[in-house]
Design an enzyme around this catalytic site. Structure first.
Site, PDB file in Angstrom:
ATOM      1  N   THR A 126      -5.872   8.717   6.751  1.00  0.00           N
ATOM      2  CA  THR A 126      -5.727   7.510   6.015  1.00  0.00           C
ATOM      3  C   THR A 126      -6.991   7.215   5.651  1.00  0.00           C
ATOM      4  OG1 THR A 126      -4.840   5.352   6.014  1.00  0.00           O
ATOM      5  CG2 THR A 126      -5.530   6.083   7.940  1.00  0.00           C
ATOM      6  N   GLY A 127      -7.286   6.206   4.761  1.00  0.00           N
ATOM      7  CA  GLY A 127      -8.454   5.830   4.173  1.00  0.00           C
ATOM      8  C   GLY A 127      -9.151   6.413   2.721  1.00  0.00           C
ATOM      9  N   THR A 168      -2.312   3.657   3.625  1.00  0.00           N
ATOM     10  CA  THR A 168      -1.077   4.907   3.492  1.00  0.00           C
ATOM     11  C   THR A 168      -0.361   4.859   4.805  1.00  0.00           C
ATOM     12  OG1 THR A 168      -2.731   6.037   1.958  1.00  0.00           O
ATOM     13  CG2 THR A 168      -1.110   7.546   3.611  1.00  0.00           C
ATOM     14  N   GLY A 199      -9.689   8.215   0.084  1.00  0.00           N
ATOM     15  CA  GLY A 199      -9.053   9.741   0.088  1.00  0.00           C
ATOM     16  C   GLY A 199     -10.327  10.636  -0.519  1.00  0.00           C
ATOM     17  N   SER A 246       0.950  -1.209   0.073  1.00  0.00           N
ATOM     18  CA  SER A 246       0.081  -0.082  -0.030  1.00  0.00           C
ATOM     19  C   SER A 246       0.875   1.183   0.169  1.00  0.00           C
ATOM     20  CB  SER A 246      -0.978  -0.066   1.130  1.00  0.00           C
ATOM     21  OG  SER A 246      -0.190  -0.095   2.261  1.00  0.00           O
ATOM     22  N   THR A 257       1.840   7.218  -0.365  1.00  0.00           N
ATOM     23  CA  THR A 257       0.743   6.024  -0.519  1.00  0.00           C
ATOM     24  C   THR A 257       1.156   5.542  -1.892  1.00  0.00           C
ATOM     25  OG1 THR A 257      -1.194   5.354  -0.256  1.00  0.00           O
ATOM     26  CG2 THR A 257      -1.121   7.524  -1.006  1.00  0.00           C
ATOM     27  N   ARG A 273      -6.240   8.808 -11.343  1.00  0.00           N
ATOM     28  CA  ARG A 273      -6.695   9.196 -10.008  1.00  0.00           C
ATOM     29  C   ARG A 273      -5.763   9.386  -9.000  1.00  0.00           C
ATOM     30  NH1 ARG A 273      -6.431   7.547  -4.488  1.00  0.00           N
ATOM     31  NH2 ARG A 273      -8.424   7.687  -3.283  1.00  0.00           N
ATOM     32  N   VAL A 274      -5.978  10.623  -8.102  1.00  0.00           N
ATOM     33  CA  VAL A 274      -5.157  11.162  -7.137  1.00  0.00           C
ATOM     34  C   VAL A 274      -5.913  11.112  -5.913  1.00  0.00           C
ATOM     35  CG1 VAL A 274      -3.773  13.141  -6.140  1.00  0.00           C
ATOM     36  CG2 VAL A 274      -3.479  12.232  -8.491  1.00  0.00           C
ATOM     37  N   GLY A 275      -5.472  10.530  -4.787  1.00  0.00           N
ATOM     38  CA  GLY A 275      -6.079  10.905  -3.440  1.00  0.00           C
ATOM     39  C   GLY A 275      -5.669  11.849  -2.701  1.00  0.00           C
ATOM     40  N   ASP A 276      -6.043  11.946  -1.388  1.00  0.00           N
ATOM     41  CA  ASP A 276      -5.973  12.769  -0.532  1.00  0.00           C
ATOM     42  C   ASP A 276      -4.519  12.843  -0.113  1.00  0.00           C
ATOM     43  OD1 ASP A 276      -6.324  10.139   0.818  1.00  0.00           O
ATOM     44  OD2 ASP A 276      -6.358  11.282   2.618  1.00  0.00           O
TER      45      ASP A 276
HETATM   46  C1  SD4 Z   1      -6.101   7.108  -0.961  1.00  0.00           C
HETATM   47  N1  SD4 Z   1      -5.906   7.842   1.103  1.00  0.00           N
HETATM   48  O1  SD4 Z   1      -5.216   7.008  -2.042  1.00  0.00           O
HETATM   49  C2  SD4 Z   1      -5.385   6.937   0.172  1.00  0.00           C
HETATM   50  C3  SD4 Z   1      -5.404   5.351   0.790  1.00  0.00           C
HETATM   51  C4  SD4 Z   1      -5.308   5.168   1.835  1.00  0.00           C
HETATM   52  O2  SD4 Z   1      -5.344   3.568   3.666  1.00  0.00           O
HETATM   53  O3  SD4 Z   1      -5.019   5.657   2.911  1.00  0.00           O
HETATM   54  N2  SD4 Z   1      -5.557   3.820   2.517  1.00  0.00           N
HETATM   55  O4  SD4 Z   1      -7.253   7.463  -0.914  1.00  0.00           O
END
Ligand code: SD4
Length: 339
Positions: free
Chosen positions: A248-249, A197, A251, A95, A215, A225-228
């Site tokens: 985390t989680g 992450t 995004g 991850s 991450t 795609r780009v997350g948080d």
């Molecule tokens: C995302 N926040 O790309 C990241 C993934 C993540 O635990 O944190 N997973 O959305």
């Protein structure tokens, strides 16, 4: 299930994995006079610094490195960079870094950001083939007038600035992608896909803060795609006058609520970090009718050294390192995976 702040057990009394502290004795000399105790009027613990918090179990190794950097006189920005870099280099980690899960086209694309006590920040998103996106993010902060570089441009800039690409083929990652192609519906579920992450927030002995986040992002995301995680204010926010937070989680949920910024701003108003993290989680829950299987968690340090975290679901553990604690503790949460 709702766990109220009043009934939430103090982290010291909750389940944890405790590692030996012998190795930290030598470092403690360089990080003297630290205590960890309940903050007055609060159930959140308090450390006078140094203090390092990281997301998930891999945060233990990251914290150990950050602690070593702090103990040998490195500054807190070095600590958060070198700390998460350990996890980026671990190709068995699915991850974070080049060993992370691919997107739906089979490419591993990486996001990272870093921010210092004074709010200076650097980030990269949608980069491929580089082992340490966190170090490129720091270089963006220190060597350019910009905050965020993405994709091809970020890769070209990294090459031109001394970062060597690393091509690795990881059979397990390819096999997971082929299996996904065969079976999947596009429904990424954080945690169940082991998608965690690393976010780190840290405070040195003089109270200076910094944070980092890196991450491979959501498994099987749409290419591009780009997350948080590389978004300042979403996956990470540091303001030395108020505090530091990381996320985390899922995004998308964190970006839509400027999650880490929310936590820091609530702490600026005096809120306890655990309560601030919980309020940020609850904004996400209020904004989204369907939270089924969607995990988000926050970690935070207030400028006075009080720290805490919260998550939507149970199962979010974070690694804590102080002069007298080296352990993995669960945050409080609002729901259980079972419902
Ligand atoms: C995302 N926040 O790309 C990241 C993934 C993540 O635990 O944190 N997973 O959305």
């Amino acid at each position: 299930m709702v766990v109220s702040l009043r009934t939430m057990p103090h982290p010291d009394r909750r389940r944890f994995i405790k590692l030996g502290l012998a190795g930290s004795a030598a470092l403690a000399a360089g990080c003297a006079n630290t205590t960890t105790e309940a903050a007055p009027g609060s159930e959140s613990p308090h450390a006078k610094g140094p203090l390092v918090l990281s997301t998930w179990k891999h945060g233990m190794a990251a914290n150990a490195k950050a602690w070593e950097v702090l103990g040998s006189g490195g500054d807190v920005l070095d600590a958060v960079e070198k700390g998460v870099a350990v996890v980026e280099s671990d190709l068995s980690n699915r991850s974070v870094g080049l060993g992370g899960m691919p997107d739906r086209d089979g490419h591993v694309t990486l996001d990272a950001c870093i921010q210092d006590h004074d709010g200076r920040a650097g980030a990269v998103a949608f980069v491929q083939r580089f082992e340490h996106p966190i170090s490129i993010a720091r270089a963006v902060m220190e060597r350019t007038p910009h905050v965020l570089l993405v994709g091809d441009g970020a890769e070209r800039w990294a090459l031109e600035n001394g970062f060597a690409p690393r091509d690795v083929e990881i059979p397990e990652v390819r096999a997971a992608w082929l299996e996904w192609l065969r079976t999947a519906e596009y429904n990424p579920v954080v945690n169940i896909e082991n998608h965690d992450t690393i976010g780190m927030v840290a405070m040195d002995a003089s109270g200076r803060l910094a944070g980092s986040c890196t991450t491979s992002g959501m498994a099987f995301k749409i290419h591009g795609r780009v997350g948080d995680s590389p978004i300042i204010g979403a996956g990470l926010f540091v303001d030395g006058a108020a505090g530091a937070a990381c996320a985390t989680g899922v995004g998308e949920l964190v970006i839509r609520t400027a999650g880490s910024h929310t936590v820091v701003e609530l702490m600026r108003q005096g809120m306890d970090p655990t309560e601030a993290s919980r309020e940020a989680v609850q904004r996400i829950i209020r904004q989204n009718k369907d939270m089924d299987g969607k995990q988000v968690g926050f970690l935070a340090i207030r400028a006075d050294g009080v720290f805490g975290g919260w998550s939507v679901y149970d199962g979010f553990d974070f690694a804590v390192r102080t002069n007298n604690r080296e352990e993995l503790v669960p945050t409080g949460y609002d729901r259980t995976w079972e419902g």
